[in-house]
Motif scaffolding. Structure first.
Motif, mmCIF file in Angstrom:
data_model
loop_
_atom_site.group_PDB
_atom_site.id
_atom_site.type_symbol
_atom_site.label_atom_id
_atom_site.label_comp_id
_atom_site.label_asym_id
_atom_site.label_seq_id
_atom_site.Cartn_x
_atom_site.Cartn_y
_atom_site.Cartn_z
ATOM 1 N N GLU A 165 0.813 -1.222 0.000
ATOM 2 C CA GLU A 165 0.000 0.000 0.000
ATOM 3 C C GLU A 165 0.842 1.265 0.000
ATOM 4 O OE1 GLU A 165 -3.267 2.265 2.885
ATOM 5 O OE2 GLU A 165 -2.912 0.116 3.113
ATOM 6 N N LEU A 166 1.937 1.258 0.768
ATOM 7 C CA LEU A 166 2.671 2.498 1.022
ATOM 8 C C LEU A 166 3.893 2.708 0.144
ATOM 9 C CD1 LEU A 166 2.455 2.515 4.929
ATOM 10 C CD2 LEU A 166 1.073 3.845 3.322
ATOM 11 N N HIS A 167 4.469 1.651 -0.404
ATOM 12 C CA HIS A 167 5.627 1.847 -1.279
ATOM 13 C C HIS A 167 5.330 2.836 -2.407
ATOM 14 C CE1 HIS A 167 8.351 -1.874 -0.254
ATOM 15 N NE2 HIS A 167 8.046 -1.128 0.806
ATOM 16 N N PRO A 168 4.173 2.722 -3.083
ATOM 17 C CA PRO A 168 3.905 3.681 -4.158
ATOM 18 C C PRO A 168 3.718 5.121 -3.665
ATOM 19 C CG PRO A 168 2.557 1.705 -4.423
ATOM 20 C CD PRO A 168 3.170 1.645 -3.054
ATOM 21 N N GLN A 169 3.577 5.286 -2.362
ATOM 22 C CA GLN A 169 3.424 6.622 -1.790
ATOM 23 C C GLN A 169 4.730 7.128 -1.161
ATOM 24 O OE1 GLN A 169 -0.629 7.254 0.093
ATOM 25 N NE2 GLN A 169 -0.594 5.020 0.075
ATOM 26 N N GLY A 170 5.816 6.407 -1.405
ATOM 27 C CA GLY A 170 7.119 6.876 -0.970
ATOM 28 C C GLY A 170 7.542 6.438 0.416
ATOM 29 N N ILE A 171 6.844 5.468 1.010
ATOM 30 C CA ILE A 171 7.204 4.966 2.343
ATOM 31 C C ILE A 171 7.699 3.526 2.217
ATOM 32 C CG2 ILE A 171 6.415 4.430 4.673
ATOM 33 C CD1 ILE A 171 4.321 6.617 4.368
ATOM 34 N N HIS A 172 8.939 3.310 2.590
ATOM 35 C CA HIS A 172 9.552 1.983 2.530
ATOM 36 C C HIS A 172 9.189 1.213 3.802
ATOM 37 C CE1 HIS A 172 13.542 -0.501 2.236
ATOM 38 N NE2 HIS A 172 12.479 -1.235 1.971
ATOM 39 N N VAL A 173 8.599 0.038 3.642
ATOM 40 C CA VAL A 173 8.227 -0.813 4.776
ATOM 41 C C VAL A 173 8.901 -2.165 4.606
ATOM 42 C CG1 VAL A 173 6.345 -1.885 6.075
ATOM 43 C CG2 VAL A 173 5.982 0.338 4.946
ATOM 44 N N ALA A 174 9.529 -2.656 5.671
ATOM 45 C CA ALA A 174 10.187 -3.963 5.605
ATOM 46 C C ALA A 174 10.114 -4.664 6.954
ATOM 47 C CB ALA A 174 11.649 -3.820 5.162
ATOM 48 N N TRP A 175 10.140 -5.984 6.889
ATOM 49 C CA TRP A 175 10.118 -6.856 8.075
ATOM 50 C C TRP A 175 11.442 -7.600 8.122
ATOM 51 C CZ3 TRP A 175 9.797 -12.359 8.688
ATOM 52 C CH2 TRP A 175 9.359 -12.805 9.940
ATOM 53 N N VAL A 176 12.110 -7.566 9.270
ATOM 54 C CA VAL A 176 13.430 -8.169 9.411
ATOM 55 C C VAL A 176 13.310 -9.437 10.251
ATOM 56 C CG1 VAL A 176 15.815 -7.813 10.097
ATOM 57 C CG2 VAL A 176 14.459 -5.867 9.317
ATOM 58 N N ASN A 177 13.605 -10.563 9.632
ATOM 59 C CA ASN A 177 13.556 -11.856 10.316
ATOM 60 C C ASN A 177 14.877 -12.085 11.054
ATOM 61 O OD1 ASN A 177 13.492 -14.518 11.104
ATOM 62 N ND2 ASN A 177 13.227 -15.374 9.056
ATOM 63 N N ILE A 178 14.852 -11.940 12.369
ATOM 64 C CA ILE A 178 16.030 -12.229 13.198
ATOM 65 C C ILE A 178 16.014 -13.731 13.476
ATOM 66 C CG2 ILE A 178 17.331 -11.619 15.258
ATOM 67 C CD1 ILE A 178 16.768 -9.251 13.420
ATOM 68 N N ASP A 179 16.718 -14.482 12.662
ATOM 69 C CA ASP A 179 16.631 -15.942 12.705
ATOM 70 C C ASP A 179 17.792 -16.512 13.514
ATOM 71 O OD1 ASP A 179 15.904 -18.518 12.267
ATOM 72 O OD2 ASP A 179 16.311 -18.528 10.121
ATOM 73 N N GLY A 180 17.680 -16.367 14.834
ATOM 74 C CA GLY A 180 18.715 -16.869 15.732
ATOM 75 C C GLY A 180 18.734 -16.061 17.012
ATOM 76 N N ALA A 181 19.540 -16.472 17.950
ATOM 77 C CA ALA A 181 19.651 -15.783 19.233
ATOM 78 C C ALA A 181 20.575 -14.579 19.105
ATOM 79 C CB ALA A 181 20.182 -16.733 20.304
ATOM 80 N N ILE A 182 20.185 -13.466 19.745
ATOM 81 C CA ILE A 182 20.982 -12.249 19.705
ATOM 82 C C ILE A 182 21.940 -12.227 20.898
ATOM 83 C CG2 ILE A 182 20.920 -9.728 19.717
ATOM 84 C CD1 ILE A 182 18.148 -9.864 18.512
#
Length: 231
Positions: A165-182
């Motif tokens: 919905e928002l990428h075409p309006q100039g807002i970058h949205v992303a989900w970061v998969n933290i796949d492991g223990a920090i």
């Protein structure tokens, strides 16, 4: 020239602190968390303003963004909660609370951040970046972790919907998969397994990369995992 604003919701001593350190040179930082004491050291070290916030309180989240002196260019949502145990033994109220933090809080932050960004004029065609800190539980559900899987799957779906919905309006949205223990403070790796946990400062560099991506090649999902993590 005034620095652009970056908001980190869910601030603590681990990944959030690493993100704050990475963003501090180029942004005016606002750190928001339920427990103000957890933010004190990070805020002092980075020159950030701290706000005590319940991320599941819609009115409070809305005020956080409305009261910023200018539209934020970056918003990051980190909080999550879980209730462990056999499915048949889980307390429904505790599960609801966990999913409220992980999923509904992400929605509230994403909505409020997007509203503020959309009301501002774009810079070079871009209005900003909204990032959600995910986990492998958003890709695969694990035994005795139903509430966490529910929350992270919902969060991932939210990010996908927002991106389309928002990428075409100039807002970058992303989900970061933290796949492991920090490798957070107080957590150590086995001596015979160096770098078997994710370094929070290294994760923060991935967030910086996402924030700086050219809009012709925006990522919507990124997975980060230690080199020894099994797939």
């Amino acid at each position: 020239m005034t620095k652009p604003i970056a908001v980190i919701v869910g601030a603590g001593s681990g990944l959030s602190a690493a993100l704050a350190r990475a963003l501090a040179p180029d942004y005016d930082l606002v750190l928001a968390a339920r427990q103000g004491a957890r933010m004190a050291g990070v805020a002092e070290a980075t020159g950030a303003r701290s706000v005590t916030l319940d991320a599941t309180d819609a009115a409070a989240v809305g005020r956080l963004f409305v009261e910023l002196p200018a539209a934020q260019r970056v918003a990051i949502y980190n909080p999550s909660a879980r209730v462990r145990g056999p499915l048949v033994d889980l307390d429904p109220d505790e599960v609801r609370r966990a999913t409220e933090v992980t999923a509904h809080g992400a929605f509230l932050t994403g909505q409020a951040a997007a509203r503020r960004m959309l009301a501002a004029e774009p810079v070079d065609g871009r209005r900003g970046t909204i990032l959600f800190t995910g986990a492998s539980a958003g890709v695969k559900g694990f035994p005795q972790s139903a509430s966490f899987a529910m929350g992270k799957f919902a969060q991932r779906g939210l990010a996908q919907s927002m991106a389309r919905e928002l990428h075409p309006q100039g807002i970058h949205v992303a989900w970061v998969n933290i796949d492991g223990a920090i490798r957070n403070p107080g957590r150590t790796e086995p001596p015979d397994a160096p770098d078997s946990m994710l370094d929070p400062d290294a994760i923060a560099q991935t967030y910086l990369h996402l924030i700086g991506q050219h809009r012709s090649a925006w990522s919507t999902e990124v997975a980060v995992r230690p080199w020894v993590e099994t797939f």
